[in-house]
Motif scaffolding. Structure first.
Motif, PDB file in Angstrom:
ATOM      1  N   LYS A  26       0.876  -2.860  13.151  1.00 34.02           N
ATOM      2  CA  LYS A  26       1.587  -1.608  12.869  1.00 34.02           C
ATOM      3  C   LYS A  26       1.692  -1.422  11.359  1.00 34.02           C
ATOM      4  CE  LYS A  26       3.749   0.788  16.258  1.00 34.02           C
ATOM      5  NZ  LYS A  26       2.471   0.958  16.952  1.00 34.02           N
ATOM      6  N   THR A  27       1.298  -0.239  10.916  1.00 29.24           N
ATOM      7  CA  THR A  27       1.469  -0.008   9.483  1.00 29.24           C
ATOM      8  C   THR A  27       2.840   0.601   9.193  1.00 29.24           C
ATOM      9  OG1 THR A  27       0.365   2.105   9.726  1.00 29.24           O
ATOM     10  CG2 THR A  27      -0.979   0.264   8.926  1.00 29.24           C
ATOM     11  N   LYS A  28       3.493   1.111  10.266  1.00 26.66           N
ATOM     12  CA  LYS A  28       4.839   1.641  10.066  1.00 26.66           C
ATOM     13  C   LYS A  28       5.812   1.006  11.047  1.00 26.66           C
ATOM     14  CE  LYS A  28       3.586   5.969   7.947  1.00 26.66           C
ATOM     15  NZ  LYS A  28       3.789   7.411   7.916  1.00 26.66           N
ATOM     16  N   PRO A  29       6.004  -0.312  10.943  1.00 28.84           N
ATOM     17  CA  PRO A  29       6.928  -0.971  11.869  1.00 28.84           C
ATOM     18  C   PRO A  29       8.364  -0.502  11.621  1.00 28.84           C
ATOM     19  CG  PRO A  29       6.311  -2.469  10.104  1.00 28.84           C
ATOM     20  CD  PRO A  29       5.491  -1.230   9.917  1.00 28.84           C
ATOM     21  N   LEU A  44      11.945 -10.665  -5.997  1.00 31.68           N
ATOM     22  CA  LEU A  44      11.177 -10.238  -7.170  1.00 31.68           C
ATOM     23  C   LEU A  44       9.749  -9.968  -6.708  1.00 31.68           C
ATOM     24  CD1 LEU A  44      12.305 -12.929  -9.811  1.00 31.68           C
ATOM     25  CD2 LEU A  44      13.526 -10.896  -9.020  1.00 31.68           C
ATOM     26  N   ARG A  45       9.271  -8.782  -7.044  1.00 29.15           N
ATOM     27  CA  ARG A  45       7.889  -8.409  -6.683  1.00 29.15           C
ATOM     28  C   ARG A  45       7.192  -7.921  -7.949  1.00 29.15           C
ATOM     29  NH1 ARG A  45      10.991  -6.107  -2.291  1.00 29.15           N
ATOM     30  NH2 ARG A  45      10.417  -7.064  -0.299  1.00 29.15           N
ATOM     31  N   PRO A  46       6.813  -8.842  -8.809  1.00 31.48           N
ATOM     32  CA  PRO A  46       6.295  -8.431 -10.116  1.00 31.48           C
ATOM     33  C   PRO A  46       5.015  -7.602 -10.027  1.00 31.48           C
ATOM     34  CG  PRO A  46       6.744 -10.802 -10.057  1.00 31.48           C
ATOM     35  CD  PRO A  46       6.863 -10.300  -8.655  1.00 31.48           C
ATOM     36  N   LEU A  47       4.303  -7.658  -8.910  1.00 31.80           N
ATOM     37  CA  LEU A  47       3.024  -6.932  -8.832  1.00 31.80           C
ATOM     38  C   LEU A  47       3.172  -5.561  -8.199  1.00 31.80           C
ATOM     39  CD1 LEU A  47       0.603  -9.724  -7.548  1.00 31.80           C
ATOM     40  CD2 LEU A  47       1.617  -9.423  -9.807  1.00 31.80           C
ATOM     41  N   ILE A  48       4.393  -5.178  -7.896  1.00 30.15           N
ATOM     42  CA  ILE A  48       4.605  -4.023  -7.032  1.00 30.15           C
ATOM     43  C   ILE A  48       3.828  -2.780  -7.474  1.00 30.15           C
ATOM     44  CG2 ILE A  48       6.724  -3.059  -8.106  1.00 30.15           C
ATOM     45  CD1 ILE A  48       6.143  -3.558  -4.350  1.00 30.15           C
ATOM     46  N   ALA A  49       3.711  -2.579  -8.768  1.00 27.36           N
ATOM     47  CA  ALA A  49       3.109  -1.325  -9.228  1.00 27.36           C
ATOM     48  C   ALA A  49       1.716  -1.511  -9.817  1.00 27.36           C
ATOM     49  CB  ALA A  49       4.024  -0.693 -10.273  1.00 27.36           C
ATOM     50  N   GLY A  80       4.019 -11.954  -3.929  1.00 26.57           N
ATOM     51  CA  GLY A  80       2.899 -11.234  -4.534  1.00 26.57           C
ATOM     52  C   GLY A  80       2.685  -9.876  -3.889  1.00 26.57           C
ATOM     53  N   GLU A  81       3.712  -9.348  -3.232  1.00 28.66           N
ATOM     54  CA  GLU A  81       3.553  -8.062  -2.544  1.00 28.66           C
ATOM     55  C   GLU A  81       3.268  -6.932  -3.536  1.00 28.66           C
ATOM     56  OE1 GLU A  81       6.495  -8.035   1.221  1.00 28.66           O
ATOM     57  OE2 GLU A  81       7.334  -8.792  -0.651  1.00 28.66           O
ATOM     58  N   ASN A  82       2.511  -5.969  -3.031  1.00 34.96           N
ATOM     59  CA  ASN A  82       2.046  -4.877  -3.869  1.00 34.96           C
ATOM     60  C   ASN A  82       2.004  -3.636  -2.995  1.00 34.96           C
ATOM     61  OD1 ASN A  82      -0.648  -3.291  -4.587  1.00 34.96           O
ATOM     62  ND2 ASN A  82       0.157  -4.201  -6.461  1.00 34.96           N
ATOM     63  N   LEU A  83       2.696  -2.616  -3.428  1.00 29.40           N
ATOM     64  CA  LEU A  83       2.871  -1.451  -2.558  1.00 29.40           C
ATOM     65  C   LEU A  83       1.538  -0.824  -2.152  1.00 29.40           C
ATOM     66  CD1 LEU A  83       5.143   0.085  -1.212  1.00 29.40           C
ATOM     67  CD2 LEU A  83       5.196   1.605  -3.192  1.00 29.40           C
ATOM     68  N   GLY A  84       1.368  -0.714  -0.813  1.00 26.35           N
ATOM     69  CA  GLY A  84       0.233   0.043  -0.307  1.00 26.35           C
ATOM     70  C   GLY A  84      -1.064  -0.728  -0.149  1.00 26.35           C
ATOM     71  N   VAL A  87      -1.962  -3.507   1.860  1.00 28.03           N
ATOM     72  CA  VAL A  87      -2.365  -3.810   3.244  1.00 28.03           C
ATOM     73  C   VAL A  87      -1.229  -3.424   4.186  1.00 28.03           C
ATOM     74  CG1 VAL A  87      -3.989  -5.680   2.752  1.00 28.03           C
ATOM     75  CG2 VAL A  87      -1.548  -6.188   2.864  1.00 28.03           C
ATOM     76  N   ALA A  88      -1.497  -3.580   5.483  1.00 22.14           N
ATOM     77  CA  ALA A  88      -0.548  -3.129   6.502  1.00 22.14           C
ATOM     78  C   ALA A  88       0.859  -3.682   6.306  1.00 22.14           C
ATOM     79  CB  ALA A  88      -1.065  -3.504   7.876  1.00 22.14           C
ATOM     80  N   SER A  89       0.952  -4.918   5.831  1.00 17.90           N
ATOM     81  CA  SER A  89       2.279  -5.522   5.710  1.00 17.90           C
ATOM     82  C   SER A  89       2.995  -5.045   4.451  1.00 17.90           C
ATOM     83  CB  SER A  89       2.159  -7.038   5.672  1.00 17.90           C
ATOM     84  OG  SER A  89       1.440  -7.423   4.520  1.00 17.90           O
ATOM     85  N   GLN A  90       2.326  -4.221   3.655  1.00 17.08           N
ATOM     86  CA  GLN A  90       2.923  -3.853   2.382  1.00 17.08           C
ATOM     87  C   GLN A  90       3.089  -2.345   2.207  1.00 17.08           C
ATOM     88  OE1 GLN A  90       1.069  -6.154  -0.773  1.00 17.08           O
ATOM     89  NE2 GLN A  90       0.839  -7.891   0.602  1.00 17.08           N
ATOM     90  N   THR A  91       3.312  -1.664   3.334  1.00 17.19           N
ATOM     91  CA  THR A  91       3.678  -0.248   3.235  1.00 17.19           C
ATOM     92  C   THR A  91       5.186  -0.174   3.022  1.00 17.19           C
ATOM     93  OG1 THR A  91       4.113  -0.121   5.598  1.00 17.19           O
ATOM     94  CG2 THR A  91       1.861   0.371   4.873  1.00 17.19           C
ATOM     95  N   MET A  92       5.667   1.001   2.692  1.00 14.98           N
ATOM     96  CA  MET A  92       7.112   1.175   2.497  1.00 14.98           C
ATOM     97  C   MET A  92       7.867   0.839   3.770  1.00 14.98           C
ATOM     98  SD  MET A  92       9.092   1.999  -0.005  1.00 14.98           S
ATOM     99  CE  MET A  92       8.400   3.198  -1.147  1.00 14.98           C
ATOM    100  N   ASP A  93       7.368   1.337   4.919  1.00 17.81           N
ATOM    101  CA  ASP A  93       8.037   1.050   6.197  1.00 17.81           C
ATOM    102  C   ASP A  93       8.066  -0.445   6.467  1.00 17.81           C
ATOM    103  OD1 ASP A  93       6.666   3.836   6.453  1.00 17.81           O
ATOM    104  OD2 ASP A  93       8.179   3.803   8.061  1.00 17.81           O
TER     105      ASP A  93
END
Ligand code: ATP
Ligand code: MG
Length: 400
Positions: A353-356, A312-317, A286-290, A292-298
């Motif tokens: 860390k938001t940018k691990p 598969l991350r159907p909620l990404i956008a 259920g990840e979604n870009l941006g 929470v901390a675990s769901q940044t691009m980094d």
């Protein structure tokens, strides 16, 4: 006279080439699964269409069930009569009389049986006149009618329908292989599972459970969510991973600000290994870009390093409001917002860390081998097959 069939229309665009047969057989099977408990109800296939034979049953609860089957574009209640003008007239009048608030209508006759003696245009006229004569205050409007009464004269019989119920579209569950859904108790992952199912994916689910930090009720909540998802497909195997020891090791051995990243990596490692055991070829989250901390691009880049399985991350956008709207529509929202904590909400580092970074995480992980505990967690998996009929302990439901 009464509606005795449900006419099912499926997206014909998806039906190109050699997938067509598999698509139709699976759709037939999935509809059958939903209606098999109704006495004498049958699913039938003819060219380009499917029908459910109601056999005297009330159509409403059956429509409610098959509306949720992916692969159906729309459906209509239908009456089947012999290819006989008088019978067709009577059925068209019945269809009109079932609707309320109709001021205007239009007849649409189609003949797939070309040797039926009356041409479509003339049939439109005959039927239209019959309805006008037998009703009051209703007129014909061929451009913007309140109701379109469709008559399809086929080789085997004539079907009369009025009114169209739009369905969910998508592909029949089971036509796109299997995926392992990482199912938390939150709002997002059940919606992600639903959307994967919509593309024809059959799901199994994995849940990381950390008793006694997470309660039996949190686990029950996840099973309930899985049960709600079975409405849209078949039974779902839920694999509950005992995660306490691993989580404690991670938070004891790893720097606090990297613990969450490492926990996610461990979840993916366990999930991939389970996929190998079960012959599953992808993960769904259920990840979604941006968000929470675990769901940044980094963060995604660093977490994703441990697996080369497709995720598969159907909620990404999606925006959160869109996700919530779907959760409400599919019936998972109310369960998701129940307060029972999941393992990620309990072990929250003070400032993750938001940018691990990959090199840092690899440096830390090299200091401690999680493999034995991962093996132990996998050996300890409890697998529960959840079906639409699974009855949960009443005591639990009372507590919710
Ligand atoms: P959700 O609403 O699905 O819990 P979230 O917005 O809380 O998602 P995170 O906590 O970052 O986001 O989790 C991201 C994804 O990781 C979840 O959508 C889910 O797929 C997976 N996940 C998180 N916790 C668990 C868990 N305890 N068991 C299984 N999967 C999990
Ligand atoms: Mg969550």
């Amino acid at each position: 006279m009464q509606y005795d069939h449900i006419l099912i229309r499926y997206g014909e665009l998806a039906l190109k080439g050699k997938n067509a047969k598999q698509f139709i057989l699976k759709l037939h099977d999935n509809i059958h699964q939903q209606v098999k408990d109704f006495d004498g109800v049958k699913v039938m296939r003819t060219q380009g269409r499917m029908f459910v034979l109601l056999n005297g049953n009330d159509p409403e609860p059956i429509v409610e069930k098959i509306k949720n089957v992916f692969g159906i574009h729309s459906l209509s209640l239908a009456i089947r009569v012999e290819n006989d003008v008088e019978e067709i007239k009577e059925a068209a009048l019945y269809a009109l009389n079932q609707e309320t608030d109709v001021k205007t209508f239009k007849m649409s006759v189609r003949r797939t049986k070309k040797d039926f003696p009356i041409r479509s245009g003339e049939m439109n006229h005959i039927l239209g006149s019959h309805l006008l004569t037998n009703t009051e205050g209703i007129t014909v409007d061929v451009h913007h009618p309140d109701l379109e009464i469709k008559v399809e004269i086929r080789k085997e019989a004539t079907y009369i329908t009025s009114g169209t119920i739009m369905c969910r579209g998508g592909l029949p569950v089971g036509t796109s292989g299997k995926s392992l859904l990482l199912l938390s108790g939150g709002i997002d992952s059940p919606v992600a599972g639903f959307l994967a199912m919509k593309r024809g994916v059959h799901l199994e689910a994995i849940h990381f459970h950390s008793p006694p930090f997470t309660s039996d009720r949190a686990k029950q909540k996840v099973l309930d969510l899985a049960k709600q998802l079975t409405k849209y497909g078949k039974s779902i195997k839920v694999h509950i991973v005992p995660f306490t020891k691993l989580q404690q090791e991670i938070f004891r051995e790893m720097p606090n600000d990297y613990a969450m990243t490492i926990m996610r990596r461990v979840m993916f490692r366990v999930s991939e290994q389970l996929c190998k055991q079960e012959g599953i070829l992808s993960l769904t989250t259920g990840e979604n870009l941006g968000q929470v901390a675990s769901q940044t691009m980094d963060s995604m880049h660093t977490i994703n390093e441990v697996t080369n399985y497709p995720i598969l991350r159907p909620l990404i956008a999606m925006d959160k409001e869109e996700v919530i709207r779907i959760a409400q529509d599919i019936g998972t929202y109310e369960t998701s917002i129940l307060p029972y904590e999941d393992c990620c909400t309990i072990f929250v580092p003070k400032s993750p860390k938001t940018k691990p970074k990959r090199d840092k995480v690899n440096f830390y992980e090299a200091k401690y081998d999680f493999t034995p505990s991962i093996e132990e967690a996998i050996d300890g998996i409890e697998t529960i097959k959840v079906t639409e009929k699974t009855l949960f302990n009443e005591d639990f439901t009372d507590l919710f």
